[in-house]
Scaffold this motif. Structure first.
Motif: not given
Length: 387
Positions: A118-119, A149, A152, A167, A286-287
């Protein structure tokens, strides 16, 4: 403490999480299962009600905490468990475990891998910044970073650490047989959402969608299959369901209990449409949600929020429609269009099935195995492998 190991025995790898369920699809059914199949001696330290071996993977139980600070209180226990296992490689799945990983590196000399799911920078100015600072510190000493992702990469590319893109593609869990393809003239009425439920993931929108379906006497039903960990949000939804008499429209499976991935296939097979009506939270932009790959596998056209990356995905595969976040009426407009033009719906269903082959775990799992072998062998890993 030293583990006896002859030249023919497999390398021992230990994954550690205090955040995720032991049967988290990415951790257990994808990464650890691929490593097990490749001959690694696989172990998982995670919150669970008992220590056991499941499908050849040894699970070492941590207490199941109810709050973040209580998770951190179990870090010393996780460290002692992990050190006693004397692994060749440790992989941590939560940034808050990076200090534990550092201590394991110093105590055992084992390889350390960090899986970036995760970001975390998007979690807010204080907690998100703290987690990002922790990650950047770790990038100076971990042996490798896995990223879920491609976006990232920008987080790690300026540092000294190497990374591999892993992924979160689809891997069948349980009975993953496909349902029958949509027949000519079939119109979609059975809507499905799978995964963690929360307001930011569209819970309010889906409840309000059910209310509009009920008021208009429409034929659609909605299955929500997953856990909602937020008591206040569950209470709000329960009150709305009772107020609007939605029990015949809105089915809640799991709700306050984690739903095992192996129990989900029947819900996919009987559904017509997959929903992802998320709010425009920074962490979603972004994912690609894992559920997209699952919906495609079962031939379910998507109705998802109009997030630019998601819109490109849907447009690329011609597999559904995007709607403004938080607008249930827009979902009904899409359903009206598909019910008036069932051939368009059927085309999207066929395109979804056709696109699914691009997002299978098999090739990604082999990439993970190759990276582990490189880390534990003589070869040095290439930077930022995978596309």
């Amino acid at each position: 403490m030293e583990r006896e190991q002859d030249q023919h025995s497999s390398a021992r790898v230990v994954h550690i999480t205090t955040v995720h369920q032991p049967f988290d699809p990415r951790i257990f059914y994808k990464q650890l299962a691929s490593l097990r199949d490749a001959g690694f001696d696989t172990h998982l330290i995670a919150p669970h009600d008992r220590t056991e071996q499941v499908q050849g993977i040894s699970i070492h139980a941590l207490p199941q905490p109810t709050a973040r600070w209580r998770r951190i209180a179990f870090h010393p226990t996780a460290f002692r468990m992990a050190q006693a296992l004397n692994a060749d490689l440790y992989q941590v799945h939560d940034p808050e475990l990076l200090p534990v990983a550092f201590l394991l590196r110093e105590a055992t000399g084992a390889r350390i891998v960090y899986d970036m799911h995760e970001n975390y920078r998007a979690k807010g100015p204080i907690w998100g910044r703290a987690l990002r600072t922790l990650e950047r510190w770790a990038f100076r000493w971990v042996d490798h970073v896995l990223i879920a992702e491609a976006s990232y990469r920008s987080i790690v590319e300026d540092g000294p650490v190497s990374s591999t893109y892993i992924p979160n593609y689809f891997r069948p869990i349980g009975d993953a047989r496909l349902g029958a393809p949509a027949k000519a003239g079939h119109t979609p009425t059975r809507l499905l959402y799978t995964g963690t439920l929360s307001a930011s993931r569209g819970l309010r929108t889906m409840v309000e969608l059910a209310a509009r379906i009920r008021r208009a006497g429409r034929p659609e039903t909605i299955d929500l299959v997953g856990i909602c960990r937020y008591e206040k949000q569950r209470a709000w939804a329960k009150a709305r369901v009772q107020e609007e008499d939605l029990n015949s429209i809105l089915s809640r499976v799991g709700w306050d209990t984690y739903v095992l991935p192996s129990t989900m296939p029947p819900y996919y097979r009987r559904a017509d449409v997959g929903l992802a009506l998320f709010e425009p939270h920074p962490n979603h932009r972004d994912s690609i949600p894992t559920k997209f790959y699952e919906y495609l596998h079962y031939g379910l056209p998507l109705i998802c929020s109009d997030v630019p990356r998601w819109r490109r995905f849907v447009k690329q595969h011609e597999c559904g429609a995007v709607v403004p976040p938080g607008e249930p009426e827009a979902v009904l407009d899409v359903l009206d269009t598909w019910q008036a033009s069932p051939e368009q719906y059927r085309k999207y269903a066929e395109n979804a099935r056709a696109a699914a082959s691009q997002y299978r775990w098999a090739s990604v799992g082999q990439r993970l195995v190759d990276r582990y072998r490189s880390l534990l062998g003589d070869g040095a890993p290439e930077r930022h492998e995978g596309t």
